[in-house]
Write a protein that holds these residues in place. Structure first.
Motif, PDB file in Angstrom:
ATOM      1  N   LEU A  64       0.878  -1.350  -0.041  1.00 42.50           N
ATOM      2  CA  LEU A  64       0.018   0.024  -0.068  1.00 42.50           C
ATOM      3  C   LEU A  64       0.778   1.350  -0.189  1.00 42.50           C
ATOM      4  CD1 LEU A  64      -2.849  -0.824   2.521  1.00 42.50           C
ATOM      5  CD2 LEU A  64      -3.037  -0.239   0.107  1.00 42.50           C
ATOM      6  N   LEU A  65       1.844   1.303   0.825  1.00 43.80           N
ATOM      7  CA  LEU A  65       2.507   2.604   1.056  1.00 43.80           C
ATOM      8  C   LEU A  65       3.243   2.825  -0.069  1.00 43.80           C
ATOM      9  CD1 LEU A  65       3.157   4.815   3.170  1.00 43.80           C
ATOM     10  CD2 LEU A  65       4.975   3.489   3.760  1.00 43.80           C
ATOM     11  N   GLU A  66       3.855   1.996  -0.957  1.00 41.94           N
ATOM     12  CA  GLU A  66       4.604   2.543  -2.003  1.00 41.94           C
ATOM     13  C   GLU A  66       3.637   2.739  -3.097  1.00 41.94           C
ATOM     14  OE1 GLU A  66       5.230  -0.128  -0.065  1.00 41.94           O
ATOM     15  OE2 GLU A  66       7.100   0.388   0.544  1.00 41.94           O
ATOM     16  N   GLN A  67       2.532   2.095  -3.092  1.00 37.17           N
ATOM     17  CA  GLN A  67       1.714   2.605  -4.362  1.00 37.17           C
ATOM     18  C   GLN A  67       1.193   3.976  -4.093  1.00 37.17           C
ATOM     19  OE1 GLN A  67      -0.254  -0.376  -6.702  1.00 37.17           O
ATOM     20  NE2 GLN A  67       0.685  -1.924  -5.357  1.00 37.17           N
ATOM     21  N   LEU A  68       0.573   4.051  -2.921  1.00 32.23           N
ATOM     22  CA  LEU A  68      -0.180   5.086  -2.546  1.00 32.23           C
ATOM     23  C   LEU A  68       0.765   6.556  -2.617  1.00 32.23           C
ATOM     24  CD1 LEU A  68      -2.156   4.285   0.479  1.00 32.23           C
ATOM     25  CD2 LEU A  68      -2.986   4.460  -1.852  1.00 32.23           C
ATOM     26  N   ALA A  69       2.329   6.263  -2.317  1.00 34.11           N
ATOM     27  CA  ALA A  69       3.202   7.236  -2.192  1.00 34.11           C
ATOM     28  C   ALA A  69       3.457   8.036  -3.926  1.00 34.11           C
ATOM     29  CB  ALA A  69       4.550   6.882  -1.563  1.00 34.11           C
ATOM     30  N   ALA A  70       3.099   6.993  -4.700  1.00 34.40           N
ATOM     31  CA  ALA A  70       3.256   7.693  -6.187  1.00 34.40           C
ATOM     32  C   ALA A  70       2.263   8.802  -6.362  1.00 34.40           C
ATOM     33  CB  ALA A  70       2.911   6.315  -7.128  1.00 34.40           C
ATOM     34  N   ARG A  71       1.386   8.915  -5.565  1.00 31.31           N
ATOM     35  CA  ARG A  71       0.473  10.047  -5.911  1.00 31.31           C
ATOM     36  C   ARG A  71       0.177  10.860  -4.798  1.00 31.31           C
ATOM     37  NH1 ARG A  71      -2.680   6.586  -9.668  1.00 31.31           N
ATOM     38  NH2 ARG A  71      -4.732   6.937  -8.982  1.00 31.31           N
ATOM     39  N   TYR A  72       0.353  10.458  -3.572  1.00 33.53           N
ATOM     40  CA  TYR A  72       0.009  11.206  -2.537  1.00 33.53           C
ATOM     41  C   TYR A  72       1.393  11.169  -1.531  1.00 33.53           C
ATOM     42  CZ  TYR A  72      -4.550  10.956  -3.829  1.00 33.53           C
ATOM     43  OH  TYR A  72      -6.075  11.221  -4.421  1.00 33.53           O
ATOM     44  N   THR A  73       1.388  12.443  -0.427  1.00 32.55           N
ATOM     45  CA  THR A  73       2.434  12.487   0.333  1.00 32.55           C
ATOM     46  C   THR A  73       2.132  11.918   1.465  1.00 32.55           C
ATOM     47  OG1 THR A  73       3.052  14.749  -0.466  1.00 32.55           O
ATOM     48  CG2 THR A  73       3.821  13.904   1.774  1.00 32.55           C
ATOM     49  N   CYS A  74       2.557  10.601   1.868  1.00 31.30           N
ATOM     50  CA  CYS A  74       2.333   9.693   2.919  1.00 31.30           C
ATOM     51  C   CYS A  74       3.110   9.962   4.208  1.00 31.30           C
ATOM     52  CB  CYS A  74       2.273   8.103   2.274  1.00 31.30           C
ATOM     53  SG  CYS A  74       1.251   7.613   1.056  1.00 31.30           S
ATOM     54  N   ILE A  75       1.984  10.280   5.039  1.00 27.46           N
ATOM     55  CA  ILE A  75       2.752  10.754   6.603  1.00 27.46           C
ATOM     56  C   ILE A  75       2.528   9.390   7.524  1.00 27.46           C
ATOM     57  CG2 ILE A  75       2.519  12.078   8.375  1.00 27.46           C
ATOM     58  CD1 ILE A  75       1.510  14.352   6.424  1.00 27.46           C
ATOM     59  N   THR A  76       3.522   8.704   7.713  1.00 23.69           N
ATOM     60  CA  THR A  76       3.124   7.410   8.978  1.00 23.69           C
ATOM     61  C   THR A  76       3.961   8.058   9.941  1.00 23.69           C
ATOM     62  OG1 THR A  76       5.268   6.378   7.886  1.00 23.69           O
ATOM     63  CG2 THR A  76       3.159   5.995   6.959  1.00 23.69           C
ATOM     64  N   PHE A  77       3.864   7.188  11.195  1.00 23.04           N
ATOM     65  CA  PHE A  77       4.380   7.765  12.401  1.00 23.04           C
ATOM     66  C   PHE A  77       4.055   6.668  13.425  1.00 23.04           C
ATOM     67  CE2 PHE A  77       0.083   9.044  12.733  1.00 23.04           C
ATOM     68  CZ  PHE A  77      -0.334   9.015  14.011  1.00 23.04           C
ATOM     69  N   ASP A  78       5.015   6.703  14.496  1.00 20.24           N
ATOM     70  CA  ASP A  78       4.783   5.683  15.710  1.00 20.24           C
ATOM     71  C   ASP A  78       3.656   6.076  16.614  1.00 20.24           C
ATOM     72  OD1 ASP A  78       6.751   4.282  14.359  1.00 20.24           O
ATOM     73  OD2 ASP A  78       8.249   4.574  16.104  1.00 20.24           O
ATOM     74  N   ARG A  79       2.577   5.488  16.562  1.00 20.48           N
ATOM     75  CA  ARG A  79       1.499   6.037  17.606  1.00 20.48           C
ATOM     76  C   ARG A  79       2.350   6.009  19.191  1.00 20.48           C
ATOM     77  NH1 ARG A  79      -4.061   2.955  19.098  1.00 20.48           N
ATOM     78  NH2 ARG A  79      -2.941   1.718  20.690  1.00 20.48           N
ATOM     79  N   ARG A  80       1.888   7.273  20.070  1.00 21.85           N
ATOM     80  CA  ARG A  80       2.332   7.204  21.231  1.00 21.85           C
ATOM     81  C   ARG A  80       2.313   5.701  22.074  1.00 21.85           C
ATOM     82  NH1 ARG A  80      -1.168  10.611  25.130  1.00 21.85           N
ATOM     83  NH2 ARG A  80       0.162   9.178  26.700  1.00 21.85           N
ATOM     84  N   GLU A  81       3.363   5.821  22.745  1.00 19.84           N
ATOM     85  CA  GLU A  81       3.542   4.350  23.522  1.00 19.84           C
ATOM     86  C   GLU A  81       4.040   3.203  22.477  1.00 19.84           C
ATOM     87  OE1 GLU A  81       1.861   7.145  26.269  1.00 19.84           O
ATOM     88  OE2 GLU A  81       0.819   6.181  24.843  1.00 19.84           O
ATOM     89  N   SER A  82       4.314   3.591  21.091  1.00 20.26           N
ATOM     90  CA  SER A  82       4.692   2.618  20.348  1.00 20.26           C
ATOM     91  C   SER A  82       6.127   2.837  19.732  1.00 20.26           C
ATOM     92  CB  SER A  82       3.547   2.438  19.405  1.00 20.26           C
ATOM     93  OG  SER A  82       2.462   2.124  19.729  1.00 20.26           O
ATOM     94  N   GLY A  83       6.687   1.779  19.343  1.00 22.35           N
ATOM     95  CA  GLY A  83       7.906   2.090  18.652  1.00 22.35           C
ATOM     96  C   GLY A  83       9.024   3.084  19.188  1.00 22.35           C
ATOM     97  N   ARG A  84       9.296   4.098  18.620  1.00 16.07           N
ATOM     98  CA  ARG A  84      10.294   4.927  19.162  1.00 16.07           C
ATOM     99  C   ARG A  84       9.696   6.398  19.436  1.00 16.07           C
ATOM    100  NH1 ARG A  84      15.304   4.069  14.829  1.00 16.07           N
ATOM    101  NH2 ARG A  84      15.447   1.699  15.139  1.00 16.07           N
ATOM    102  N   SER A  85       8.341   6.422  19.587  1.00 17.16           N
ATOM    103  CA  SER A  85       7.422   7.384  20.148  1.00 17.16           C
ATOM    104  C   SER A  85       7.774   7.676  21.674  1.00 17.16           C
ATOM    105  CB  SER A  85       6.216   7.792  19.572  1.00 17.16           C
ATOM    106  OG  SER A  85       6.378   7.763  18.113  1.00 17.16           O
ATOM    107  N   GLY A  86       7.478   8.655  22.121  1.00 20.79           N
ATOM    108  CA  GLY A  86       7.299   8.723  23.746  1.00 20.79           C
ATOM    109  C   GLY A  86       5.945   8.248  24.248  1.00 20.79           C
TER     110      GLY A  86
END
Length: 282
Positions: A48-70
């Motif tokens: 999804l991300l690769e195909q959507l990024a061909a036409r849209y500026t895709c903003i992804t992030f780690d939800r709070r308390e997930s990954g490397r977010s605080g």
């Protein structure tokens, strides 16, 4: 990857592609990271991300308390998740965006559309989390975490979180703040020193109020029924993504399109094309 301060929370994010902004709320439950769009469940095979990024500026992030977010030890709410998302858009200077939620991210996307309709162009709700078994599973997770706290204390949670890489979904004993404990020694020290009775109130309140219904959690049906935001709903079909959850959103959202495709027919060729068809018309 860059980090923004969103609602006071350090938030790790990534921006790829070009075109109108598309803010993407990751799948993965309490382990919702930006990588989840490439690694979790059905999303592993959809590209999804690769195909959507061909036409849209895709903003992804780690939800709070997930990954490397605080994070912060407080009663978690859908409104808190919305505040983080809005803070990220503010940081990026984005006034209005399309939204896309995967799994539990659908709840935050819908909650943002209700709270800030002026900032939302449309939303894609992909395989929304919800259903009777989903609610039971979430409540059981929190109960198992508190049982471990009662037996081993909050210092025991810190020790366990540091000894494993498992998240809350894989091992409920580590609790929903496990990633922050691992990443931030000061947070871990303060966490271990918290009053366990007050902590239990925070955890019980989070579970009871976040997962209070046998369908899609997060937004009241009366608020959805008043929402004019165009939406594309794509159903799931397992215990955590009940088809009834997707049908509930179809019933409640006046401007919804429902893609009635079984999961087996949601492929790398069909799913991105259907999403782009919807977004391009908005």
């Amino acid at each position: 990857m860059p980090t923004a301060i969103a609602d006071g929370i350090p938030t790790r994010y990534e921006v790829v592609g070009s075109g109108p902004p598309l803010l993407m709320f990751s799948p993965g439950g309490f382990d919702s990271t930006l990588e989840s769009w490439r690694t979790v469940g059905i999303y592993r095979r959809l590209d999804l991300l690769e195909q959507l990024a061909a036409r849209y500026t895709c903003i992804t992030f780690d939800r709070r308390e997930s990954g490397r977010s605080g994070g912060r030890v407080e009663r978690l709410t859908w409104a808190r998740y919305v505040a983080q998302a809005v803070g990220l858009l503010d940081h990026l200077g984005v006034e209005r965006a399309h939204l896309m939620g995967g799994c539990v991210g659908c709840s935050t996307a819908a909650a943002m559309a209700v709270a800030h309709p002026e900032r939302v162009r449309s939303m894609v709700l992909y395989s929304p989390a919800g259903g009777v078994k989903y609610r039971m599973k979430q409540l059981d997770r929190f109960a198992r975490h508190l049982a471990f706290v009662q037996a081993e204390g909050l210092a025991g949670v810190v020790a366990l979180a540091r000894a494993t890489e498992a998240g809350f979904a894989a091992d409920p004993r580590v609790g929903p703040w496990n990633s922050v404990i691992r990443a931030d020694p000061a947070f871990a020290e303060a966490y271990a020193a918290r009053d366990p009775d007050r902590y239990a109130l925070v955890v019980n309140g989070t579970a009871r109020l976040m997962f209070d219904r046998d369908t899609v959690p997060g937004v009241e049906p009366e608020d959805l029924l008043c929402l004019d935001t165009p939406a594309l709903i794509v159903p799931g079909e397992d215990d955590s993504h009940a088809p009834s959850a997707a049908r509930y959103l179809q019933e409640c959202l006046p401007a919804a399109e429902y893609w009635d495709a079984p999961v087996a027919e949601q492929t790398r060729e069909t799913a991105p094309a259907r999403i782009l068809e919807f977004l391009d018309g908005r």
